[in-house]
Design a protein around this motif. Structure first.
Motif, PDB file in Angstrom:
ATOM      1  N   THR A 105       0.833  -1.201   0.000  1.00  0.00           N
ATOM      2  CA  THR A 105       0.000   0.000   0.000  1.00  0.00           C
ATOM      3  C   THR A 105       0.868   1.250   0.000  1.00  0.00           C
ATOM      4  O   THR A 105       0.605   2.202  -0.752  1.00  0.00           O
ATOM      5  N   ILE A 106       1.884   1.265   0.813  1.00  0.00           N
ATOM      6  CA  ILE A 106       2.774   2.425   0.894  1.00  0.00           C
ATOM      7  C   ILE A 106       3.480   2.650  -0.447  1.00  0.00           C
ATOM      8  O   ILE A 106       3.543   3.773  -0.945  1.00  0.00           O
ATOM      9  N   PHE A 107       3.985   1.589  -1.054  1.00  0.00           N
ATOM     10  CA  PHE A 107       4.667   1.733  -2.345  1.00  0.00           C
ATOM     11  C   PHE A 107       3.698   2.156  -3.449  1.00  0.00           C
ATOM     12  O   PHE A 107       4.050   2.940  -4.328  1.00  0.00           O
ATOM     13  N   THR A 108       2.483   1.671  -3.418  1.00  0.00           N
ATOM     14  CA  THR A 108       1.491   2.067  -4.414  1.00  0.00           C
ATOM     15  C   THR A 108       1.168   3.554  -4.305  1.00  0.00           C
ATOM     16  O   THR A 108       1.103   4.269  -5.312  1.00  0.00           O
ATOM     17  N   SER A 133       2.117   6.365  -7.128  1.00  0.00           N
ATOM     18  CA  SER A 133       1.051   7.189  -7.694  1.00  0.00           C
ATOM     19  C   SER A 133       1.377   8.676  -7.564  1.00  0.00           C
ATOM     20  O   SER A 133       1.179   9.453  -8.498  1.00  0.00           O
ATOM     21  N   LEU A 134       1.881   9.092  -6.411  1.00  0.00           N
ATOM     22  CA  LEU A 134       2.265  10.488  -6.216  1.00  0.00           C
ATOM     23  C   LEU A 134       3.392  10.886  -7.158  1.00  0.00           C
ATOM     24  O   LEU A 134       3.384  11.984  -7.719  1.00  0.00           O
ATOM     25  N   ALA A 135       4.370  10.000  -7.341  1.00  0.00           N
ATOM     26  CA  ALA A 135       5.482  10.305  -8.242  1.00  0.00           C
ATOM     27  C   ALA A 135       4.991  10.489  -9.675  1.00  0.00           C
ATOM     28  O   ALA A 135       5.414  11.408 -10.380  1.00  0.00           O
ATOM     29  N   VAL A 136       4.089   9.644 -10.123  1.00  0.00           N
ATOM     30  CA  VAL A 136       3.544   9.754 -11.479  1.00  0.00           C
ATOM     31  C   VAL A 136       2.766  11.061 -11.640  1.00  0.00           C
ATOM     32  O   VAL A 136       2.905  11.765 -12.645  1.00  0.00           O
ATOM     33  N   ILE A 137       1.979  11.432 -10.657  1.00  0.00           N
ATOM     34  CA  ILE A 137       1.205  12.676 -10.720  1.00  0.00           C
ATOM     35  C   ILE A 137       2.136  13.880 -10.789  1.00  0.00           C
ATOM     36  O   ILE A 137       1.923  14.807 -11.575  1.00  0.00           O
TER      37      ILE A 137
END
Length: 144
Positions: A29-32, A36-40
């Motif tokens: 969950t933490i890595f997901t 996701s934040l990095a992609v955004i």
């Protein structure tokens, strides 16, 4: 608790076991969320750069607009000046980034009449945002 131990638990024991005791689920969950934040952030950074005028040489029209700014700096009454919509001639040396723009401007003379004057600007593009004056090296300005 290992995954093999989780499979051996009864339904009642699974309900009583808190999900925080499953480190693989928490780690995933933490890595997901981090991914996701990095992609955004990357997508927002790319879309923000779409309005910047860098990483390409200016076109003839863009160079003409900058040349008009250099001519306006030389005029006594730049707010009353009427420039041509397009340059009459423009010679561009893409190897050295030298732009030689010729056009005309109507300016007010001492008696209040508008007279047409021919101008020529020779300038060199030095990299950066073409819309900023510090991205250009002014070689010469002649207003007749």
């Amino acid at each position: 608790m290992k995954y093999s131990e989780w499979n051996s638990l009864s339904d009642e024991e699974r309900k009583n076991t808190n999900w925080h005791k499953h480190p693989h689920i928490r780690t995933a969950t933490i890595f997901t969320i981090a991914f996701s934040l990095a992609v955004i952030i990357i997508i927002l950074g790319i879309s923000k750069n779409s309005t910047v005028h860098i990483n390409r040489k200016p076109t003839k029209t863009e160079a003409y607009n900058m040349a008009r700014n250099f001519v306006k700096d030389r005029l006594k009454q730049p707010e009353k000046a009427v420039f041509a919509n397009t340059p009459e001639t423009s010679l561009i040396d893409t190897a050295t980034g030298v732009y030689n723009i010729t056009s005309w401007v109507k300016i007010e003379n001492g008696s209040g009449k508008m007279e047409k004057s021919v101008w020529e600007v020779k300038m060199q593009y030095t990299e950066g945002d073409w819309a900023e004056k510090n991205s250009w090296k002014l070689i010469s300005v002649n207003v007749n």
